[in-house]
Scaffold this active site. Structure first.
Site, PDB file in Angstrom:
ATOM      1  N   SER A 265       0.686  -1.047   0.051  1.00  9.91           N
ATOM      2  CA  SER A 265      -0.142  -0.074  -0.021  1.00  9.91           C
ATOM      3  C   SER A 265       0.955   1.351  -0.041  1.00  9.91           C
ATOM      4  O   SER A 265       2.026   1.077   0.070  1.00  9.91           O
ATOM      5  CB  SER A 265      -0.889   0.003   0.916  1.00  9.91           C
ATOM      6  OG  SER A 265      -0.086   0.163   2.335  1.00  9.91           O
ATOM      7  N   LYS A 266       0.409   2.287  -0.524  1.00  8.95           N
ATOM      8  CA  LYS A 266       0.925   3.747  -0.438  1.00  8.95           C
ATOM      9  C   LYS A 266       1.644   3.915   0.845  1.00  8.95           C
ATOM     10  O   LYS A 266       2.538   4.595   0.949  1.00  8.95           O
ATOM     11  CB  LYS A 266      -0.134   4.803  -0.746  1.00  8.95           C
ATOM     12  CG  LYS A 266      -0.672   4.747  -2.056  1.00  8.95           C
ATOM     13  CD  LYS A 266      -1.573   5.678  -2.298  1.00  8.95           C
ATOM     14  CE  LYS A 266      -2.254   5.556  -3.665  1.00  8.95           C
ATOM     15  NZ  LYS A 266      -3.324   6.475  -3.736  1.00  8.95           N
ATOM     16  N   ARG A 267       0.944   3.282   1.797  1.00  6.46           N
ATOM     17  CA  ARG A 267       1.593   3.849   3.262  1.00  6.46           C
ATOM     18  C   ARG A 267       2.697   3.223   3.596  1.00  6.46           C
ATOM     19  O   ARG A 267       3.491   3.592   4.575  1.00  6.46           O
ATOM     20  CB  ARG A 267       0.514   3.333   4.337  1.00  6.46           C
ATOM     21  CG  ARG A 267      -0.612   4.158   4.244  1.00  6.46           C
ATOM     22  CD  ARG A 267      -1.644   4.199   5.515  1.00  6.46           C
ATOM     23  NE  ARG A 267      -2.499   5.117   5.495  1.00  6.46           N
ATOM     24  CZ  ARG A 267      -2.772   6.147   6.344  1.00  6.46           C
ATOM     25  NH1 ARG A 267      -1.836   6.260   7.320  1.00  6.46           N
ATOM     26  NH2 ARG A 267      -3.652   6.895   6.196  1.00  6.46           N
TER      27      ARG A 267
END
Length: 508
Positions: A265-267
């Site tokens: 994920s982007k995180r």
RNA sequence: GGUCCGUUCGUCUAGGGGUUAGGACGCAAGAUUUUCAUUCUUGUAACACGAGUUCGAUUCUCGUACGGACUACCA
């Protein structure tokens, strides 16, 4: 069946695009090109809360860097403009109302707080709350209220929503190109919100179906996280009476983290030890995440690597250019299971592409690096150095470390190597070698090699000892390119200077 | 919890009722090289488990386990 292929990549501008998103875009693009169709870029910015400035520009730039060309979309326009959903807000309400008129949807007036309360109530009882056929009758909707009351609230309130009226018990059978036939019973589904009066914007589900229909999308290729929404989407096509125009669906397996759990994920930023973004991303909170571009990856290598995560051509060929990918791409070769991203293989791809890139091209990039260091060298020389260095490097960013000895004399000598070679007869032999080199007229690598080897052999010196000591003087350690080539490139005077310098620097 | 999806070397994967289960990355060893790399050769290592169908299942079916996604007035 002869429908023109029209696919879309429809990201939400909530931040940088991560490699999973890039892969989705790439597969859409490859599929379009392979089938002579169009690739459309649509921005799904129907969530005003999560909108991030700069995200759209980032997406456009990232696709361009990858060589993914947009045929229609936000950046280039097209016959179905606008391609930004926030600019299309006027079209969605009437479709929501059409559904209500046909009895497939209804107005709901519950506030978020009321809903939260009901949800909490259910959870306290150990039940799971689902806004479905069973309980919508107990909530504040146009289904349960008198018509004039509905009318009044519609005029006076602005927090109403339109919800889809999911059938109580109906088997919905769908077909997915990757997964085959999937059947779900509607009783497990809920009445999804289609339109929100607060911001006069549709939710993803409505906007997505309406726009795909209006833009005449033939195939929807998207991540597997959308599979659970497919029944709703199919029901929407049926409710609108658009079944014959419904696109074919292909849900791509997800990209997983290299270790640990869950999807990428982007995180993940760059906590994982490798970039998750194609380009560097400066988040609003000030954190900067690495990008493949800035880390020195060639776009061709990046695209090649990304393409092989979840798809393969069915042959052993792994080095594939964009045109190879286009020629070979097919959705039925897309795998069903999620792939873990492997940073090591990514490096291997880059190193492979570096080796096959013409040295002149590399020299253009490397020249900039040198200029930043205040080094001004002839382009010819830089090209020759790139030719030698590209076999040893993984990234262009490695070039300086691997070739600094071409530009400057060693500042220090590797102590281990000094201990091993700079002793005994080697010291005198190397000093003598300077004289031998001095006498060489044609200072070409071939000539240097011939003369030097001839000299060593005729004196019956141990080749490894002398050469490694010489290398120590020229390079400062026991690594690097062919010694004769180095000497030839740095020139006779510099070669001799460095040999003399080691005598001064190292006292035994 | 519920719904859906998935499971071949550590990783990416090919294959498919009878194969020495193939390739790539990584790792290891060897060859080449004055060094380091490159290159080449070899090696390492896998069909999640249990039933069923079958003469025969890694391949088909069903369970189990494990993994994943979704379960918002987010996409």
């Amino acid at each position: 069946m002869n429908r023109e292929v029209r696919v879309r990549f429809a990201p939400s501008p909530t931040g940088a695009l991560h490699i999973g998103g890039v892969r989705t875009a790439l597969y859409n693009y490859l599929f379009a090109r392979k089938n002579g169709g169009k690739f459309i870029l649509r921005i799904e910015d129907t969530d005003s809360q999560r909108f991030v400035a700069g995200a759209e520009a980032y997406i456009v730039e990232a696709l361009a860097w990858c060589g993914i060309e947009v045929d229609e979309g936000v950046s280039v326009g097209g016959p179905h403009a606008p391609y930004r959903q926030s600019e299309r807000r006027d079209i969605y309400l009437k479709y929501a109302q059409e559904l209500i008129e046909k009895g497939y949807a209804y107005y709901a007036f519950d506030t978020s707080e009321e809903l939260d309360a009901v949800r909490a109530e259910y959870e306290n009882r150990g039940d799971t709350f689902s806004y479905n056929a069973k309980i919508r009758e107990t909530l504040k909707t146009s289904l349960t209220m008198p018509a004039d009351e509905v009318k009044r609230r519609l005029c006076e309130e602005n927090h109403w929503v339109v919800r889809f009226k999911m059938p109580a018990d109906e088997d919905i059978t769908m077909n997915d190109i990757v997964r085959g036939e999937v059947t779900v019973n509607s009783s497990t589904l809920d009445d999804k919100v289609l339109y929100k009066a607060v911001d006069k914007l549709p939710t993803y589900h409505l906007a997505n179906i309406v726009d795909d229909y209006l833009m005449d999308i033939s195939h929807v290729i998207r991540g597997e996280e959308w599979l659970p929404s497919l029944p709703l989407h199919v029901m929407l096509y049926r409710a609108f009476g658009w079944s014959d125009k419904m696109p074919l669906f292909a849900h791509l397996p997800l990209l997983l983290k290299p270790s640990g759990k869950g999807k990428l994920s982007k995180r993940d930023g760059d906590k994982l030890g490798f970039p998750v973004f194609p380009l560097e991303w400066n988040a609003e909170d000030g954190t900067i995440s690495h990008g493949y571009r800035e880390d020195g990856y060639l776009p061709e290598a990046f695209v090649n690597m990304i393409a092989l995560l979840g798809w393969n051509p069915g042959t052993d060929q792994e080095i594939l250019s964009m045109s190879d990918l286009i020629n070979l791409f097919s959705l039925d070769k897309v795998g069903k299971s999620g792939s873990r991203f492997d940073p090591e293989k990514a490096k291997w791809f880059n190193a492979s592409y570096l080796k096959q890139t013409p040295s002149k091209e590399l020299a253009v990039s490397f020249e900039k690096v040198l200029k930043e260091r205040g080094i001004d060298a002839p382009f010819e020389k830089i090209t020759s150095i790139c030719e030698i260095v590209k076999d040893r490097a993984t990234f262009i960013n490695d070039f300086w470390d691997l070739s600094c000895y071409f530009f400057e004399a060693p500042k220090e000598y590797d102590q281990k190597v000094v201990a091993k070679f700079y002793k005994g007869d080697n010291i005198e032999r190397v000093a003598a070698a300077a004289g031998v080199l001095e006498a060489i007229e044609d200072f070409s690598a071939e000539n240097i090699k011939e003369v030097l080897h001839g000299w060593i052999v005729s004196h019956e010196y141990p080749m490894g000892q002398v050469m490694n000591t010489l290398r120590l003087a020229i390079v400062g350690t026991n690594a690097g390119a062919d010694l004769a080539e180095i000497m030839s490139i740095i020139g006779k005077q510099e070669t001799i200077d460095r040999i003399r310098a080691i005598e001064r620097c190292i006292k035994i």
